[in-house]
Design an enzyme around this catalytic site. Structure first.
Site, PDB file in Angstrom:
ATOM      1  N   GLU A   1      -1.451 -11.094   1.667  1.00 36.40           N
ATOM      2  CA  GLU A   1      -2.912 -11.131   1.817  1.00 36.40           C
ATOM      3  C   GLU A   1      -3.497 -12.466   1.353  1.00 36.40           C
ATOM      4  OE1 GLU A   1      -1.736  -6.976   2.244  1.00 36.40           O
ATOM      5  OE2 GLU A   1      -1.226  -8.501   0.756  1.00 36.40           O
TER       6      GLU A   1
ATOM      7  N   HIS B   1      -5.785   4.517   0.584  1.00 35.32           N
ATOM      8  CA  HIS B   1      -6.162   4.221   1.968  1.00 35.32           C
ATOM      9  C   HIS B   1      -7.556   4.771   2.279  1.00 35.32           C
ATOM     10  CE1 HIS B   1      -1.783   3.811   2.043  1.00 35.32           C
ATOM     11  NE2 HIS B   1      -1.921   3.083   3.131  1.00 35.32           N
TER      12      HIS B   1
END
Length: 665
Positions: A400, A467
């Site tokens: 990321e 999530h």
């Protein structure tokens, strides 16, 4: 221990202009000597000295071409001087005086000069290495033939961004040189106590690139190997890691001193001084000593004059208006909704907005995990690889920070990258690049950064704690970022297009539950929704309900239920943009209704609704007939169990009672 150097690629060449090279090496040394005198005289407060390490910066800069990028650290003064940076302005910058490059907004070498192809550091070590990847990728894509060289200390090679940057450069065969300055110490910790290996260069093989150990105190050796590996990179040979063995002759910064360093190390490295070594080599080759003395005297006089002049310049001052005006790159937003409308799913609108932007502008590209052949985990980019090609639709490794730093480098060289976070929950792994690099750059040194970050977020799909998060408030607290959250398919298309056109970093939070559950009218042609403008989703007279994202679905349904059940008239404001949020639209509504509820899915404590409620309470207190109310998720992680999420966590379940309570106050 006496360092061992790999000399296999060090050509035995003489400098093409030996006096020019000597002057280039002696210039930063002369500045160092002046700055050390000034700090001893208590005329400046801080200095990060590169005394004794000048051969690395000068050798790298002189071994590259003008088109190449340099990303130096705080001991690389020689990069700036070798690139011919204007000395009066540079000294004003170093001393925090008017006329410097950051207008007092940042210190020493924390800035960039794109015209000189230099991008300076931030304090978070190794953070600029992924940026070099982006500059290298830009060079590949635009065919400039440029190479990017990024500096890092040996201690910072333990940072994750070092490994992410090398991984990406190796995977994409980028023209990037990683320059590791191994000077023996972190702040006070010896390298041997921080690294499990003696030679950082050994790491290169694990990332598919060559690694070399170089005598960092020999400017000819540095310049020669840099030329060699830069030419290799230009020819498509890919990245390289150069470990420059040197020694830090001063403290981490002058105030920290050097008492923790054994005296014998100073004795060893004093004889390897790069300036004295080059001087002796030139004398041995027949250069008259008087020529070298003349250079020394000329530089000493120049630096004395410019340093003393800089100290007479006023300290940096500013105004609130000027500082706020520097935060974002100027942008004239537009509003477009072309063509007739047709019903579309939220996810199809996102895909259409991204595809339209890529069709309209070849500098737009998409990066992220599994976005190419697979089409992204939510299939937003399905078919994009075939439409736009592998250069513009790029799978990244699982990095990321690496991907976001690469996006910054691309933006610095004129591209408009869109980075997909596979899930917004994982954006925390890219936090450093977003909040410390992307967010601060324009304010600090004026470079626009057109980077769009797409982040699928939110719960309601039984995905559990990792999530389902709604982290938008984290980024609303960071000056320099824009944050948008579409709640309709039309805005999903239009806000994404606006973000891609904006010359500032923009985070676009797309609610996962809405992707395939929400349909709505979407203009079939170009759609651009201006950032910073709220929308009255439903007119009302009795209460203002402000929300965004999935909250809009909840709010409109509850407003209709209230109308049918009690006749209450609830005005629903779809905020659409959190930063900058449309304060005037909310104020106007509250002045009409006299009541305010702010609704969001994210955890209530610290949620962005608190900012809106507090601002309205302060600005419109006289118009309020009831206390402002915030409704957010419970202060809990989101459970995997749908029953727990729906009945314990979700804000939707508390909305009806809150409206009735507020209306009856």
């Amino acid at each position: 221990m006496e360092p061992v150097f790999d000399t296999a690629l060090i050509a035995a060449e003489a400098p093409t202009d030996p006096l020019a090279l000597y002057r280039a090496l002696k210039l930063p040394r002369t500045v160092e000597e002046k700055m050390l005198r000034l700090i001893r005289q208590n005329r400046i407060s801080k200095w990060f000295s590169g005394y004794g390490q000048e051969a690395i910066a000068v050798g790298v800069a002189s071994g590259l071409e003008e088109r190449d990028w340099l990303l130096p650290m705080h001991r690389n003064l020689g990069v700036w001087t070798t690139r011919g940076v204007e000395l009066p302005r540079l000294f004003c910058q170093l001393m925090g005086r008017e006329g410097g490059f950051t207008n007092g907004r940042d210190r020493t070498f924390h800035f960039g000069l794109p015209e000189k192809r230099i991008v300076g550091m931030i304090s978070h070590l190794a953070a600029m290495l992924p940026v070099a990847d982006g500059l290298g990728l830009a060079a590949q894509m635009n065919g400039s033939g440029a190479v990017a060289a990024a500096f890092v200390g040996e201690g910072a090679t333990r940072e994750g961004e070092f490994h992410e940057a090398l991984s990406l450069a190796g995977t994409w065969n980028l023209p990037v040189l990683f320059i590791v300055e191994n000077n023996g110490y972190g702040l006070s910790t010896p390298t041997a106590d921080a690294l499990p290996v003696e030679d950082v260069a050994e790491a290169a093989a694990g990332y598919g690139m060559p690694g070399y150990i170089v005598d960092g105190n020999d400017v000819l050796a540095v310049r020669s190997i840099v030329k060699t590996v830069a030419d290799r990179a230009r020819d498509g040979g890919g990245p390289a890691l150069l470990e420059m063995k040197t020694f830090r002759m001063r403290g981490h910064e002058e105030a920290s001193g050097t008492k923790y360093v054994p005296d014998d190390l100073f004795d060893l490295w004093r004889y390897r001084d790069p300036v004295l070594r080059l001087r002796q080599r030139l004398l041995d080759a027949g250069t008259p000593e008087s020529d070298l003395d003349a250079i020394d005297a000329d530089l000493a006089a120049q630096i004395e004059d410019v340093a003393e002049w800089a100290l007479t310049q006023p300290e940096c001052v500013s105004t609130t208006e000027r500082e706020h005006g520097a935060l974002f790159a100027p942008h004239a937003s537009r509003e477009v909704a072309a063509g007739g409308t047709q019903e579309a799913r939220f996810i199809d609108a996102v895909s259409a907005g991204l595809g339209d932007a890529m069709e309209a502008d070849e500098t737009v590209l998409v990066m992220g995990q599994d976005v190419a052949e697979y089409g992204g985990v939510f299939k937003v980019t399905e078919g994009f690889l075939e439409r736009f090609g592998a250069d513009r639709v790029r799978n990244t490794p699982i990095i990321e920070n690496g991907a976001l730093g690469c996006a910054m480098g691309l933006a610095l060289d004129g591209f408009k990258p869109v980075v997909e976070m596979q899930y917004a929950d994982f954006i925390s792994c890219g936090f450093n690049q977003i909040v410390n690099n992307l967010a601060t750059t324009h304010y600090r040194w004026g470079s626009p950064l057109n980077v769009t970050i797409r982040a699928p977020f939110g719960g309601g799909i039984g995905a559990g704690p990792f999530h389902s998060q709604s982290p938008e408030a984290w980024f609303c607290h960071v000056p320099g970022l824009k944050v948008v959250v579409p709640g309709t398919p039309q805005d999903a298309k239009g806000l994404l297009r606006a973000a891609i056109e904006d010359p500032n970093p923009v985070l676009v939070f797309e609610h996962k539950k809405l992707y395939r559950s929400l349909r709505g009218a979407v203009a079939s042609g170009e759609v651009v929704t201006p950032i910073g403008t709220a929308r009255i989703a439903r007119e009302g007279e009795d209460l203002t309900l402000v929300t965004w994202g999935v909250g809009l679905v909840w709010a409109e349904a509850e407003a209709e239920r209230q109308r049918l059940q009690s006749g209450a008239s609830v005005e629903v404001i779809d905020l659409r943009t959190l930063v900058p949020w449309d304060r005037e639209a909310v104020l106007a509504s509250v002045e009409k209704t006299g009541r305010l509820i702010v609704l969001h899915e994210a955890t209530r404590t610290g949620g962005f609704g608190a900012e809106i409620a507090a601002e309205i309470a302060e600005a419109a207190f006289a118009h309020l007939d009831a206390p402002p109310v915030r409704i957010g998720g419970a202060d809990l992680p989101i459970a995997f169990s749908k029953q727990i999420e729906n009945e314990v966590y979700t804000a939707e379940s508390r909305l009806s009672a809150a409206i009735e309570r507020t209306l009856s106050y």
